[in-house]
Design an enzyme around this catalytic site. Structure first.
Site, PDB file in Angstrom:
ATOM      1  N   GLU A  93     -20.550  49.943   0.929  1.00  0.00           N
ATOM      2  CA  GLU A  93     -19.635  49.283   1.861  1.00  0.00           C
ATOM      3  C   GLU A  93     -18.425  50.198   2.094  1.00  0.00           C
ATOM      4  O   GLU A  93     -17.889  50.787   1.164  1.00  0.00           O
ATOM      5  CB  GLU A  93     -19.162  47.954   1.257  1.00  0.00           C
ATOM      6  CG  GLU A  93     -18.255  47.169   2.194  1.00  0.00           C
ATOM      7  CD  GLU A  93     -17.747  45.861   1.573  1.00  0.00           C
ATOM      8  OE1 GLU A  93     -17.673  45.764   0.339  1.00  0.00           O
ATOM      9  OE2 GLU A  93     -17.415  44.936   2.345  1.00  0.00           O
ATOM     10  N   LYS A 142     -20.324  41.982   8.944  1.00  0.00           N
ATOM     11  CA  LYS A 142     -20.073  41.078   7.812  1.00  0.00           C
ATOM     12  C   LYS A 142     -19.682  39.683   8.318  1.00  0.00           C
ATOM     13  O   LYS A 142     -18.728  39.538   9.108  1.00  0.00           O
ATOM     14  CB  LYS A 142     -18.958  41.668   6.952  1.00  0.00           C
ATOM     15  CG  LYS A 142     -18.724  40.993   5.634  1.00  0.00           C
ATOM     16  CD  LYS A 142     -17.666  41.790   4.858  1.00  0.00           C
ATOM     17  CE  LYS A 142     -17.507  41.363   3.426  1.00  0.00           C
ATOM     18  NZ  LYS A 142     -16.597  42.280   2.698  1.00  0.00           N
ATOM     19  N   CYS A 183     -21.537  42.727   0.995  1.00  0.00           N
ATOM     20  CA  CYS A 183     -20.679  42.362  -0.139  1.00  0.00           C
ATOM     21  C   CYS A 183     -20.478  40.853  -0.277  1.00  0.00           C
ATOM     22  O   CYS A 183     -21.340  40.165  -0.785  1.00  0.00           O
ATOM     23  CB  CYS A 183     -19.359  43.124  -0.034  1.00  0.00           C
ATOM     24  SG  CYS A 183     -18.597  43.303  -1.669  1.00  0.00           S
TER      25      CYS A 183
END
Ligand SMILES: NC(=O)CCC(=O)C(=O)O
Length: 306
Positions: A93, A142, A183
């Site tokens: 990330e 994300k 994440c």
């Protein structure tokens, strides 16, 4: 080069030079995902593509404040992994910049394949999936932004600079069907469950957990997503840097459908290699037929992205 790269960050040109593949299909659903019970819930399960054995490389990169250096580091790692026979190369990330709200606008790029991604005046935390031929196969923004406050330990608010993505991302590649999360996305089981229902064989989460939640939750969440959904999970973190600012936990890891650790790193920079045999999924699911045992008369996942 033989590798498919799943990457967050850096210029497309840098990656395109380093990766190569044949085709693939990308779906970028637009609507949000929710779980609902009862008659509206979907029971549909999409069969996965034929199983393959693949070699995966998780490149736990040392990230600096020098973007060009970060791109060069990534290029070297991709070269090395491809040379070692990896079919899939995963980058961390935010690997082209320090993980901070100050850095995101500064390191953002407007054109293909960079992270943080700038688009129409907004910034996203975006993972790009490239094929062997350097073609962009998919892009995941994300969905769940990392906004947490554990006083005295870790406070972060991605939403100060970033906009959440509006869709889930399933990508058919030469190596198999991938679901992408970034994440904090790993904390939301419905997303992984929906990927499983769509026949995803491997969920890839580039991620940068921290020194508080990393030791507590990083491995646990990977195992949970893998075991609940009887599929493979791979994570890729930046290496730990002890300077000021955000300190990544490291420990890039690959987990199998029975919670077996297939490969893992410590906190230092390096590449983790592991084999994944997607053929194991059918066996695990036959041994323990969870998806047929679900009580969809009591609860079920409703897919609002269709
Ligand atoms: N970059 C992130 O989303 C970090 C997520 C994290 O550390 C967590 O505990 O969740």
């Amino acid at each position: 080069m033989r590798s498919v790269a799943v990457a967050v960050g850096a210029g497309a040109a840098a990656l395109a030079a380093a990766v190569a593949t044949r085709g693939g299909r990308t779906r970028l659903p637009r609507l949000p995902l929710r779980t609902l019970c009862g008659a509206n819930a979907t029971k549909e399960v999409i069969d996965p593509p034929p199983p393959k054995k693949i070699k995966v490389a998780l490149c736990q990169l040392a990230v600096t404040d020098d973007k060009q250096r970060n791109i060069a580091t990534a290029r070297t790692a991709i070269d090395e992994a491809a040379g070692a026979g990896a079919d899939l190369v995963v980058l961390p990330e935010m690997w082209n910049c320090p993980y901070s709200n100050d850095s995101f606008p500064t390191y953002a790029e407007e054109v293909g394949g960079s992270i943080p991604e700038r688009c129409d005046g907004r910034l996203y935390n975006t993972c790009f999936v490239y094929g062997r031929d350097g073609r962009l196969l998919g892009r995941h923004r994300k969905v769940h932004l990392f906004d947490i406050d554990i006083p005295g330990k870790i406070t972060f608010k991605e939403s100060l600079t970033l906009t959440p993505g509006e869709g889930l991302t399933v990508v058919d590649t030469e190596v198999g069907r991938l679901g992408i999360g970034i994440c904090y996305d790993i904390r939301f089981p419905e997303m992984a469950q929906l990927y499983a229902a769509r026949g995803v064989q491997l969920i890839v989460y580039p991620g940068a957990f921290n020194m508080t939640t990393g030791p507590a939750h990083w491995e646990l969440l990977q195992k949970a997503r893998a075991v609940d959904n009887q599929l493979f999970v791979a994570t890729c973190s930046p290496a730990r840097s002890e300077g000021p600012g955000y300190i990544a936990w490291g420990h890039s890891t690959a987990v199998g459908p029975f919670a077996e650790i297939l490969g893992t790193a410590d906190e230092k920079a390096g590449i983790v290699y592991c084999e994944m045999d997607f053929g194991q999924l059918a066996e695990r699911r036959a041994n323990m037929p969870l998806r047929h045992q679900k009580r969809s008369d009591l609860y079920a996942l409703m897919d609002l992205t269709r």
